[in-house]
Design a protein around this motif. Sequence first.
Motif, PDB file in Angstrom:
ATOM      1  N   GLY A   1       0.813  -1.194   0.000  1.00 24.75           N
ATOM      2  CA  GLY A   1       0.000   0.000   0.000  1.00 24.75           C
ATOM      3  C   GLY A   1       0.851   1.250   0.000  1.00 24.75           C
ATOM      4  O   GLY A   1       2.069   1.215  -0.181  1.00 24.75           O
ATOM      5  N   GLY A   2       0.184   2.366   0.193  1.00 20.30           N
ATOM      6  CA  GLY A   2       0.871   3.638   0.230  1.00 20.30           C
ATOM      7  C   GLY A   2       0.175   4.673  -0.623  1.00 20.30           C
ATOM      8  O   GLY A   2      -1.037   4.633  -0.826  1.00 20.30           O
ATOM      9  N   LEU A   3       0.974   5.606  -1.118  1.00 18.26           N
ATOM     10  CA  LEU A   3       0.489   6.730  -1.905  1.00 18.26           C
ATOM     11  C   LEU A   3       0.982   6.607  -3.337  1.00 18.26           C
ATOM     12  O   LEU A   3       2.171   6.368  -3.568  1.00 18.26           O
ATOM     13  CB  LEU A   3       0.967   8.045  -1.293  1.00 18.26           C
ATOM     14  CG  LEU A   3       0.655   9.335  -2.059  1.00 18.26           C
ATOM     15  CD1 LEU A   3      -0.843   9.571  -2.117  1.00 18.26           C
ATOM     16  CD2 LEU A   3       1.371  10.506  -1.414  1.00 18.26           C
ATOM     17  N   VAL A   4       0.072   6.778  -4.278  1.00 18.69           N
ATOM     18  CA  VAL A   4       0.422   6.682  -5.689  1.00 18.69           C
ATOM     19  C   VAL A   4      -0.459   7.633  -6.477  1.00 18.69           C
ATOM     20  O   VAL A   4      -1.573   7.959  -6.059  1.00 18.69           O
ATOM     21  CB  VAL A   4       0.267   5.228  -6.203  1.00 18.69           C
ATOM     22  CG1 VAL A   4      -1.207   4.821  -6.220  1.00 18.69           C
ATOM     23  CG2 VAL A   4       0.893   5.044  -7.568  1.00 18.69           C
ATOM     24  N   GLN A   5       0.046   8.104  -7.605  1.00 20.64           N
ATOM     25  CA  GLN A   5      -0.750   8.946  -8.478  1.00 20.64           C
ATOM     26  C   GLN A   5      -1.693   8.111  -9.329  1.00 20.64           C
ATOM     27  O   GLN A   5      -1.455   6.931  -9.582  1.00 20.64           O
ATOM     28  CB  GLN A   5       0.150   9.785  -9.388  1.00 20.64           C
ATOM     29  CG  GLN A   5       0.895  10.886  -8.677  1.00 20.64           C
ATOM     30  CD  GLN A   5       1.523  11.873  -9.625  1.00 20.64           C
ATOM     31  OE1 GLN A   5       2.703  12.149  -9.537  1.00 20.64           O
ATOM     32  NE2 GLN A   5       0.730  12.417 -10.535  1.00 20.64           N
ATOM     33  N   ALA A   6      -2.774   8.729  -9.742  1.00 21.32           N
ATOM     34  CA  ALA A   6      -3.733   8.053 -10.608  1.00 21.32           C
ATOM     35  C   ALA A   6      -3.035   7.480 -11.833  1.00 21.32           C
ATOM     36  O   ALA A   6      -2.181   8.127 -12.442  1.00 21.32           O
ATOM     37  CB  ALA A   6      -4.841   9.012 -11.020  1.00 21.32           C
ATOM     38  N   GLY A   7      -3.411   6.260 -12.172  1.00 24.52           N
ATOM     39  CA  GLY A   7      -2.778   5.549 -13.262  1.00 24.52           C
ATOM     40  C   GLY A   7      -1.629   4.660 -12.840  1.00 24.52           C
ATOM     41  O   GLY A   7      -1.168   3.837 -13.641  1.00 24.52           O
ATOM     42  N   GLY A   8      -1.184   4.804 -11.621  1.00 25.01           N
ATOM     43  CA  GLY A   8      -0.081   4.013 -11.119  1.00 25.01           C
ATOM     44  C   GLY A   8      -0.525   2.673 -10.564  1.00 25.01           C
ATOM     45  O   GLY A   8      -1.691   2.281 -10.666  1.00 25.01           O
ATOM     46  N   SER A   9       0.428   1.980  -9.951  1.00 22.91           N
ATOM     47  CA  SER A   9       0.188   0.630  -9.454  1.00 22.91           C
ATOM     48  C   SER A   9       0.684   0.483  -8.026  1.00 22.91           C
ATOM     49  O   SER A   9       1.642   1.146  -7.607  1.00 22.91           O
ATOM     50  CB  SER A   9       0.900  -0.404 -10.333  1.00 22.91           C
ATOM     51  OG  SER A   9       0.410  -0.392 -11.660  1.00 22.91           O
ATOM     52  N   LEU A  10       0.045  -0.400  -7.298  1.00 28.24           N
ATOM     53  CA  LEU A  10       0.464  -0.805  -5.972  1.00 28.24           C
ATOM     54  C   LEU A  10       0.190  -2.289  -5.807  1.00 28.24           C
ATOM     55  O   LEU A  10      -0.651  -2.852  -6.512  1.00 28.24           O
ATOM     56  CB  LEU A  10      -0.280  -0.038  -4.877  1.00 28.24           C
ATOM     57  CG  LEU A  10       0.081   1.425  -4.656  1.00 28.24           C
ATOM     58  CD1 LEU A  10      -0.914   2.048  -3.676  1.00 28.24           C
ATOM     59  CD2 LEU A  10       1.500   1.559  -4.131  1.00 28.24           C
ATOM     60  N   ARG A  11       0.878  -2.899  -4.863  1.00 32.13           N
ATOM     61  CA  ARG A  11       0.680  -4.307  -4.576  1.00 32.13           C
ATOM     62  C   ARG A  11       0.513  -4.504  -3.076  1.00 32.13           C
ATOM     63  O   ARG A  11       1.339  -4.042  -2.287  1.00 32.13           O
ATOM     64  CB  ARG A  11       1.853  -5.142  -5.098  1.00 32.13           C
ATOM     65  CG  ARG A  11       1.688  -6.632  -4.861  1.00 32.13           C
ATOM     66  CD  ARG A  11       2.713  -7.464  -5.620  1.00 32.13           C
ATOM     67  NE  ARG A  11       4.079  -7.106  -5.281  1.00 32.13           N
ATOM     68  CZ  ARG A  11       4.925  -6.512  -6.106  1.00 32.13           C
ATOM     69  NH1 ARG A  11       4.543  -6.213  -7.350  1.00 32.13           N
ATOM     70  NH2 ARG A  11       6.157  -6.228  -5.715  1.00 32.13           N
ATOM     71  N   LEU A  12      -0.540  -5.195  -2.691  1.00 32.79           N
ATOM     72  CA  LEU A  12      -0.796  -5.542  -1.308  1.00 32.79           C
ATOM     73  C   LEU A  12      -0.531  -7.027  -1.091  1.00 32.79           C
ATOM     74  O   LEU A  12      -0.813  -7.848  -1.962  1.00 32.79           O
ATOM     75  CB  LEU A  12      -2.246  -5.238  -0.924  1.00 32.79           C
ATOM     76  CG  LEU A  12      -2.765  -3.824  -1.175  1.00 32.79           C
ATOM     77  CD1 LEU A  12      -4.220  -3.727  -0.722  1.00 32.79           C
ATOM     78  CD2 LEU A  12      -1.907  -2.798  -0.459  1.00 32.79           C
ATOM     79  N   SER A  13      -0.022  -7.351   0.081  1.00 36.19           N
ATOM     80  CA  SER A  13       0.184  -8.742   0.452  1.00 36.19           C
ATOM     81  C   SER A  13      -0.423  -8.988   1.818  1.00 36.19           C
ATOM     82  O   SER A  13      -0.469  -8.095   2.664  1.00 36.19           O
ATOM     83  CB  SER A  13       1.676  -9.098   0.475  1.00 36.19           C
ATOM     84  OG  SER A  13       2.238  -9.049  -0.815  1.00 36.19           O
ATOM     85  N   CYS A  14      -0.873 -10.211   2.029  1.00 37.50           N
ATOM     86  CA  CYS A  14      -1.438 -10.610   3.307  1.00 37.50           C
ATOM     87  C   CYS A  14      -0.985 -12.027   3.609  1.00 37.50           C
ATOM     88  O   CYS A  14      -1.275 -12.953   2.841  1.00 37.50           O
ATOM     89  CB  CYS A  14      -2.961 -10.532   3.273  1.00 37.50           C
ATOM     90  SG  CYS A  14      -3.771 -11.074   4.793  1.00 37.50           S
ATOM     91  N   GLU A  15      -0.278 -12.183   4.715  1.00 35.30           N
ATOM     92  CA  GLU A  15       0.207 -13.488   5.135  1.00 35.30           C
ATOM     93  C   GLU A  15      -0.635 -14.010   6.287  1.00 35.30           C
ATOM     94  O   GLU A  15      -0.806 -13.322   7.296  1.00 35.30           O
ATOM     95  CB  GLU A  15       1.674 -13.412   5.548  1.00 35.30           C
ATOM     96  CG  GLU A  15       2.258 -14.757   5.957  1.00 35.30           C
ATOM     97  CD  GLU A  15       3.718 -14.680   6.310  1.00 35.30           C
ATOM     98  OE1 GLU A  15       4.297 -15.733   6.663  1.00 35.30           O
ATOM     99  OE2 GLU A  15       4.303 -13.590   6.231  1.00 35.30           O
ATOM    100  N   ALA A  16      -1.152 -15.209   6.133  1.00 31.25           N
ATOM    101  CA  ALA A  16      -1.938 -15.858   7.165  1.00 31.25           C
ATOM    102  C   ALA A  16      -1.094 -16.882   7.903  1.00 31.25           C
ATOM    103  O   ALA A  16      -0.293 -17.604   7.295  1.00 31.25           O
ATOM    104  CB  ALA A  16      -3.164 -16.540   6.565  1.00 31.25           C
TER     105      ALA A  16
END
Length: 115
Positions: free
Chosen positions: A9-24
């Motif tokens: 997560g975080g801050l990104v400008q429109a059109g950009g990309s982010l990746r979230l991960s979740c470890e169980a």
Amino acid sequence: QVQLVESGGGLVQAGGSLRLSCEASGRIDSINYMGWYRQAPGKRRELVATITSGGIRSYSNSVQGRFTISRDAAKNTVRLQMDNLKTEDTAAYLCTYREHFLQYWGQGIQVTVSS
């Protein structure tokens, strides 16, 4: 019990990309699904995407074609690749894990998309 730890997560400008991960971790049932919800200020919690232990994916119409959900080989980590982000995607994203009787939630991670 199951514990969920979110990252990315975080801050990104429109059109950009982010990746979230979740470890169980913990007592993982072999039959389950994991996924992501999101909640923006003043709005109800919305399902974004889920993936079952069998690999079946489901997406909200609002993210279809832009987001991709996946699981690692051990099926204890879920990733949400978010491309072509829009300002409307700004929200707290919450990882979830659900088995037959129980559902668990992460603490939430902020995604902010600026114009």
